[in-house]
Design a protein around this motif. Sequence first.
Motif, PDB file in Angstrom:
ATOM      1  N   ASP A   4      40.181  46.900  29.598  1.00  0.00           N
ATOM      2  CA  ASP A   4      40.997  46.107  30.527  1.00  0.00           C
ATOM      3  C   ASP A   4      41.217  46.918  31.802  1.00  0.00           C
ATOM      4  O   ASP A   4      40.963  48.126  31.829  1.00  0.00           O
ATOM      5  CB  ASP A   4      42.328  45.801  29.831  1.00  0.00           C
ATOM      6  N   HIS A   5      41.696  46.250  32.845  1.00  0.00           N
ATOM      7  CA  HIS A   5      42.039  46.918  34.103  1.00  0.00           C
ATOM      8  C   HIS A   5      40.853  47.632  34.740  1.00  0.00           C
ATOM      9  O   HIS A   5      40.999  48.713  35.311  1.00  0.00           O
ATOM     10  CB  HIS A   5      43.200  47.902  33.894  1.00  0.00           C
ATOM     11  N   SER A  55      45.661  39.873  38.491  1.00  0.00           N
ATOM     12  CA  SER A  55      46.376  40.869  37.696  1.00  0.00           C
ATOM     13  C   SER A  55      47.628  41.281  38.447  1.00  0.00           C
ATOM     14  O   SER A  55      47.600  41.475  39.660  1.00  0.00           O
ATOM     15  CB  SER A  55      45.476  42.092  37.480  1.00  0.00           C
ATOM     16  N   LYS A  65      41.266  42.127  38.613  1.00  0.00           N
ATOM     17  CA  LYS A  65      40.647  43.090  37.695  1.00  0.00           C
ATOM     18  C   LYS A  65      39.518  42.406  36.921  1.00  0.00           C
ATOM     19  O   LYS A  65      39.388  41.186  36.944  1.00  0.00           O
ATOM     20  CB  LYS A  65      41.694  43.613  36.715  1.00  0.00           C
TER      21      LYS A  65
END
Lengths: 306, 153
Positions: free
Chosen positions: B17-18, B49, B55
């Motif tokens: 993630d991110h 995000s 993201k």
Amino acid sequence: MLKNKSLVSIDDVSNEDLEEIFTLSDRMLGVVESNKNPHLMDSKIMATLFYEPSTRTRLSFESAMHRLGGSVISVSDASSSSVAKGETLADTIRMAEGYSDIIVMRHPLEGAARLAAQFSSKPIINAGDGSGQHPTQTILDLFTMWKEFGKIDGLKIALIGDLKYGRTVHSLILALSRFNVELTVISPPSLSIPEQFFSRIPENVKVRKSEKMEGFVEDADVLYVTRIQKERFADKNEYLSLIGSYSVDLKIVESLKKNAIIMHPLPRIDEIKPEVDFTKYARYFKQASYGIPVRMALISMILGVN
Amino acid sequence: MDKTLLIAKIKDGTVIDHISPGKSFKVLSILNIDSSIGYTVTVAVHVPSKKMGFKDIVKIEGRFLEKEELDRISLAAPNAAISIIRNYEITEKFHVEIPEEITGIIDCPNQNCISNAREPVKPRFLVRSKNPLSLKCYYCERLINENEILQNL
Ligand SMILES: Nc1ncnc2c1ncn2[C@@H]1O[C@H](COP(=O)(O)OP(=O)(O)OP(=O)(O)O)[C@@H](O)[C@H]1O
Ligand SMILES: [Mg+2]
Ligand SMILES: [Zn+2]
């Protein structure tokens, strides 16, 4: 402290080390002049491994070692002997460390001396790796300034010529940047300092950029002139039209400060006119002669005797 | 009509993630994910995000990552958060971290560097700065910037 350490890059030498090197080099100058064997390196052996032709640098290392009373074994054309047989540098070094106490090497690939240091238990001195580092030249350049002015802090230094390919000038700039100096870099646009190097100059160092000498050298304490090689230009006419603007002649000399000095790592071609040799500003032959005492000092410090 | 499309949860695997927006493609190539794989990978690109504006997210069914893969991902997506999923639950969660030294991951872009010659060493870099990312070759001392690093990953 340089004892038992390899000297690969000028970053391996602190400013404190430099002070110590300068003082010892000055003493070694006395040893050279006395013409007496100081017996500092009795029973010590230096191996010189040159994978690239060089007369000046190799001779001065070998002369320095002999002056100290040590001995030298040497492969002048290492590339034809071991590279031809397909031996790696790592293996050659592991062999050479068994034969000597210190190894001086020059190699056409950048980082070669760092690799050698990784595989050797004996100290390595880098005598030039490709277009990378040549720290002993840098140190003798700094020694020349220190000897002339008693210090490096406060100096105004103009670097002139090929600032793109000239390896000596790159490590000199990085080394000078560690002092409180003002730099002026003067070169044709096609031979200006690569961004790579420019970005490594700390922000507190004042740097001026110029394409001409007039108006930029008059306040300099040191003119450091470098060789502009014809081979760098695809068009020979471009070289010819340009070289005049970057060569130091009597007219430039007349515009200099009273106690300014002119340096050059040699060999020079057209960048300094022969008539300049006889002026009080010329210091390049003296600079070259310092190669011996400076290398004597470095060898002594690394091998731990002084 | 229900307007949400549910992607099935992973039973066992890894969620990345991110990822900086757009960098999921690089992450897929670092992990050698192409059409020949035998497991399911879900990729979401340019997802709004709160923390990052936008993201990317990559979810991989049935695969857990090696240290070297995580190091590579850290160079492409320094903010990436890794969640290890076992039996539908997050059992471990951490951020990737750019190592102090990077060995064997990327080659030196300097063709004249000894690390590109036939010598028994791996290319090796010291991290000069993490943000912006800048590395220095241990051998030739050349600096390499983010773009060159991405091209080499
Ligand atoms: N079983 C699962 N299958 C697929 N994705 C999962 C599963 N469990 C969690 N995730 C995903 O893993 C990521 C991390 O989950 P978490 O619940 O920690 O999210 P969060 O609270 O938004 O945390 P963060 O602050 O890192 O954004 C999210 O993208 C979430 O959708
Ligand atoms: Mg979230
Ligand atoms: Zn390199």
